[in-house]
Design an enzyme around this catalytic site. Structure first.
Site, mmCIF file in Angstrom:
data_model
loop_
_atom_site.group_PDB
_atom_site.id
_atom_site.type_symbol
_atom_site.label_atom_id
_atom_site.label_comp_id
_atom_site.label_asym_id
_atom_site.label_seq_id
_atom_site.Cartn_x
_atom_site.Cartn_y
_atom_site.Cartn_z
ATOM 1 N N TYR A 294 0.809 -1.209 0.000
ATOM 2 C CA TYR A 294 0.000 0.000 0.000
ATOM 3 C C TYR A 294 0.850 1.271 0.000
ATOM 4 O O TYR A 294 0.413 2.312 -0.490
ATOM 5 C CB TYR A 294 -0.914 0.026 1.229
ATOM 6 N N LYS B 201 3.385 -15.615 3.342
ATOM 7 C CA LYS B 201 3.658 -16.391 2.132
ATOM 8 C C LYS B 201 5.165 -16.653 2.130
ATOM 9 O O LYS B 201 5.877 -16.313 1.175
ATOM 10 C CB LYS B 201 3.181 -15.592 0.903
ATOM 11 N N ASP C 235 -2.697 -18.583 1.162
ATOM 12 C CA ASP C 235 -3.653 -19.334 0.326
ATOM 13 C C ASP C 235 -4.340 -20.436 1.135
ATOM 14 O O ASP C 235 -5.549 -20.646 1.044
ATOM 15 C CB ASP C 235 -2.975 -19.891 -0.941
ATOM 16 N N ASP D 91 -6.298 -7.211 4.032
ATOM 17 C CA ASP D 91 -7.408 -6.598 3.295
ATOM 18 C C ASP D 91 -8.303 -7.703 2.733
ATOM 19 O O ASP D 91 -9.521 -7.677 2.868
ATOM 20 C CB ASP D 91 -6.844 -5.731 2.158
ATOM 21 N N ASP E 261 -12.150 -9.361 4.405
ATOM 22 C CA ASP E 261 -13.396 -9.462 3.635
ATOM 23 C C ASP E 261 -13.926 -10.888 3.675
ATOM 24 O O ASP E 261 -15.124 -11.120 3.815
ATOM 25 C CB ASP E 261 -13.161 -9.070 2.155
#
Ligand code: IPM
Ligand code: MG
Length: 364
Positions: free
Chosen positions: A142, A192, A224, A248, A252
């Site tokens: 970001y 990751k 993942d 982020d 959700d």
């Protein structure tokens, strides 16, 4: 009498409607608990662009800096969709996070028993789900430099940079451990690290910090795999800590697992400042119609009572009143199901405020 200064940034779309309702709940808290809130409004987002040419005007930032906490509605809408990234309402949000150094974003996602059918998952899978995503909020892709679209040998190249210093990782990881310690004492760190160096560092810092929190169980998951486990076994999660970009996405996902976006609050915490806002956006399609669900904003205000003002009894009362109101069958359209009683934004808040009074009398 204790006075708490709250910067109120209503923003765009349904923001003004839901924030006004949260303020009514806070006024009831004043009455019941003998505290005083001093509310001062500031402009942010699209409205601030229209009036000041800037999604985060200096006076708004000053107001936030001299307040004890910030309550925000939502920003953005189709009117400003064609502006360049730098000038969009969302930029106001990204700047305020950075300027106030709000590095830890807490997004609780729990299933409200009366709304269990709102989840797309089977009730037996989702029943009892109660997790908090702690998302790093001031670093990563970001904000990393270099960034931009450049031309190399006549070909356009888009660049963003994933970057974390160990201190940036450490402070959010510590916050997450502290949250886990007050809950079910399980921390899932998501990265990751099978591919990314940044993630390897992330995992190392988590391992270093876990020594300071021996009572908390730690698991590491690749992002993942985490995305998959969250729908397979959502009840296994307590606190999840992760970077800005992964957080982020996962927050959700956590939101949809437990049902309605209209119910999800959030807190963005730094060492000096704190900001509270619903996870949902400005929902321009229903703005001004009086049907928006005020609960996510009311629960955000409740987090403010707990985290910024230490008023945990007041916070408990608000949350219990929301639960009771749902048990009684009151629903805004977004969470409506057959056999329930459909109400608008204001009436939902009326019911919640009535229940605050009743529950207060029950315990008194
Ligand atoms: C969020 C939103 C924001 C983000 C956008 C609106 C900039 O998706 O708060 O999750 O990506 O952080
Ligand atoms: Mg998001």
């Amino acid at each position: 009498m204790r006075v708490f200064r709250v910067a109120v940034l209503k923003g765009d779309g349904i923001g003004p409607e839901t924030v006004s309702e949260a303020l009514r709940v806070l006024k009831k808290v004043e009455e019941i608990f003998g505290v005083t809130f001093h509310f001062e409004e500031g402009l942010i987002g699209g409205e601030a662009i229209d009036k000041k040419g800037d999604p985060l005007p200096d006076e708004t930032l000053d107001l936030c800096k001299r307040s004890d906490a910030v309550l925000l509605g939502a920003v953005g809408g189709p009117k400003w969709d064609d502006l360049p990234t730098e000038k969009r309402p969302e930029k106001g949000l990204l700047r305020i996070r950075k300027e106030l150094d709000l590095y830890a974003n807490l997004r609780p996602a729990k299933v409200w028993e009366p709304l269990i059918d709102a989840s797309p998952l089977k009730p037996e899978v989702v029943k009892g789900t109660d997790m908090v995503v702690v998302r790093e909020l001031t670093g990563d892709l970001y904000y990393g430099e270099p960034r931009g679209v450049f031309e190399e040998k006549g070909v356009r190249v888009g660049i963003n940079t994933m970057r974390y210093t160990e201190e940036e990782i450490r402070r959010v990881v510590r916050k997450a451990f502290e949250v886990a310690r007050r809950r079910r004492r399980k921390l899932t760190s998501v990265d990751k690290s099978n591919v990314l160096e940044v993630s390897r560092l992330w995992r190392e810092v988590v391992e270093e910090e876990r020594k300071n929190f021996p009572e908390v169980e730690v698991e590491h998951l690749y992002v993942d795999n985490c995305a998959m486990q969250m729908v397979r076994r959502p009840t296994d999660f307590d606190v999840i800590v992760t970077s800005n970009m992964f957080g982020d996405i996962l927050s959700d996902e956590a939101g949809v697992v437990v049902g309605s976006l209209g119910m999800l609050p959030s807190a963005s915490l730094g060492d000096k400042h704190a900001l509270y806002e619903p996870v949902h956006g400005s929902a321009p399609d229903i703005a001004g119609k009086g049907i928006a669900n005020p609960i996510a904003t009311i629960l955000s205000a409740s987090m403010m009572l707990r985290f910024s003002f230490g008023l945990s009894e007041a916070s408990d009362l608000v949350e219990k009143a929301v639960e009771r109101t749902l048990e009684e069958g009151w629903r805004t359209p977004d969470i409506y199901s057959e056999g329930c009683k459909k109400v608008g934004t204001k009436e939902m808040t009326d019911r919640i405020i009535e229940n605050m009074e009743r529950l207060r009398d029950e315990v008194a």
